[in-house]
Scaffold this active site. Structure first.
Site, PDB file in Angstrom:
ATOM      1  NE  ARG A 286      92.049 -12.958 -50.271  1.00  0.00           N
ATOM      2  CZ  ARG A 286      93.299 -12.632 -50.821  1.00  0.00           C
ATOM      3  NH1 ARG A 286      94.134 -12.705 -49.891  1.00  0.00           N
ATOM      4  NH2 ARG A 286      93.484 -12.090 -52.062  1.00  0.00           N
TER       5      ARG A 286
ATOM      6  CG  HIS B 133      94.820  -8.298 -46.633  1.00  0.00           C
ATOM      7  ND1 HIS B 133      93.849  -9.011 -47.127  1.00  0.00           N
ATOM      8  CD2 HIS B 133      95.765  -9.041 -47.332  1.00  0.00           C
ATOM      9  CE1 HIS B 133      93.918  -9.736 -48.094  1.00  0.00           C
ATOM     10  NE2 HIS B 133      95.194  -9.750 -48.493  1.00  0.00           N
TER      11      HIS B 133
ATOM     12  CD  GLU C 276      90.711  -8.400 -45.190  1.00  0.00           C
ATOM     13  OE1 GLU C 276      91.154  -7.950 -46.135  1.00  0.00           O
ATOM     14  OE2 GLU C 276      90.986  -9.584 -44.868  1.00  0.00           O
TER      15      GLU C 276
END
Ligand code: DGY
Length: 325
Positions: A237, A285, A266
């Site tokens: 993360r 991601h 993000e």
């Protein structure tokens, strides 16, 4: 009246279609000033939420008095305030066991891409610059027979170790909360403290979940410990890394480069300095984002959701203590 489910942020719709006879499903792709009023209204009667990365905190729970379960469509569940949910008797579930190989492929892929400068070389060819043999400035780094340091030797970390050890003859170091004996036996992985891993690895791969303990695990001190020739890879993360410290380390050439699938914010802001480095490979991601795996994740999230709504124990309950409430 049908019971209400909220589907949030990219859940494969065909996976939820079979539920339509029994449940009323409201879809929200994201929450923004336009959709927020409808979302808040919908929360009033929602018994289940299925989706990805919805921050579920006390404020949201206050608005959802009938909520029984949040079925996260991901393995990571750092977006859920689990303690708050438990206090209010709301189940939290995730989707482990179906995405590890896929995510390991992606993270090993960006490691290779950074080491062998594949995105840069792709642009070199496509923009017509390939008019001569490669110069020494364009040479890259070997991956095989190097040292791979994995921080977070869970299921995905182990799959990365497998690829490194069996596919690329790499020496494997790892750091984890607990020893992973299976990884030691199968992939000849050596357990070590974080500093030793950082000092000795040619590739440092961060795969730890985001918790209070791992927030900013990689900061100025940690980047300084890495070899100048090493590449940092983040598949966990964004907040496990102090992004400002990473940017400084890259600016000061304290490390050779980075490969990143996750970011502090993000989607990443276009003015983020990380996007300016040619030695940083970026992906959006995408660890688990294949057709096959996203389908399995959505089906598992649905199974968790339906179990929870039917008064059964969901297979991937992350707060089992909720059953005593
Ligand atoms: C996961 O499952 O946690 C992936 O990172 C997708 O969010």
């Amino acid at each position: 009246m049908k019971r209400k489910i909220i589907a949030y942020n990219f859940v494969l719709r065909e996976v939820l279609d079979p539920l339509k006879d029994d449940y009323e499903i409201e879809f929200f792709e994201n929450i923004n000033p336009q959709t927020a009023p409808a979302f808040i209204h919908s929360l009033k009667n929602a018994e289940g939420i299925i989706g990805l990365a919805l921050p579920v905190d006390a404020e949201l729970l206050d608005l959802a008095p009938k909520l029984k379960i949040v079925a996260n469509n991901s393995t990571g569940y750092n977006n859920l305030s689990v303690d708050e949910m438990t206090k209010r008797g709301v189940m939290a579930t995730n989707t482990p066991g179906v995405l590890e190989g896929t995510t390991a492929d992606a993270i090993f892929g960006i490691l290779l891409a950074a080491a062998r400068r594949i995105p840069e070389m792709d642009q070199f060819v496509k923009t017509g610059q390939w008019q001569h043999y490669l110069t020494t400035e364009q040479f890259a780094l070997d991956v095989h027979h190097k040292t791979l340091g994995i921080i977070g030797m869970g299921k995905i970390g182990s799959e990365i170790a497998k690829r490194g050890h069996l596919g690329f003859d790499m020496r494997i170091l790892y750091h984890n909360r607990t020893r992973n004996i299976a990884a030691e036996e199968k992939f000849d992985a050596t357990y070590c403290d974080l500093d030793t891993l950082l000092k000795e690895s040619d590739f440092v791969v961060l795969m730890t979940p985001l918790t209070q303990e791992t927030e900013h695990l990689m900061g100025e001190r940690e980047f300084k410990l890495m070899k100048q020739s090493a590449i940092f890879v983040n598949g966990s993360r964004g907040k496990t890394v102090d992004e400002a410290a990473l940017i400084e380390a890259l600016k000061n050439k304290q490390i050779h480069g980075a490969a990143l699938d996750v970011y502090q914010i993000e989607p990443i802001n276009q003015d983020n300095p990380l996007l300016q480095f040619s030695n940083v490979v970026t992906t959006p991601h995408l660890g688990s984002a294949t057709f096959e795996t996203e389908l399995k994740m959505a089906e598992l999230a649905r199974e968790n959701l339906i179990a929870g709504l039917s008064g059964k124990r969901p297979p991937n309950l992350v707060n089992p203590e909720v059953l005593n409430y």
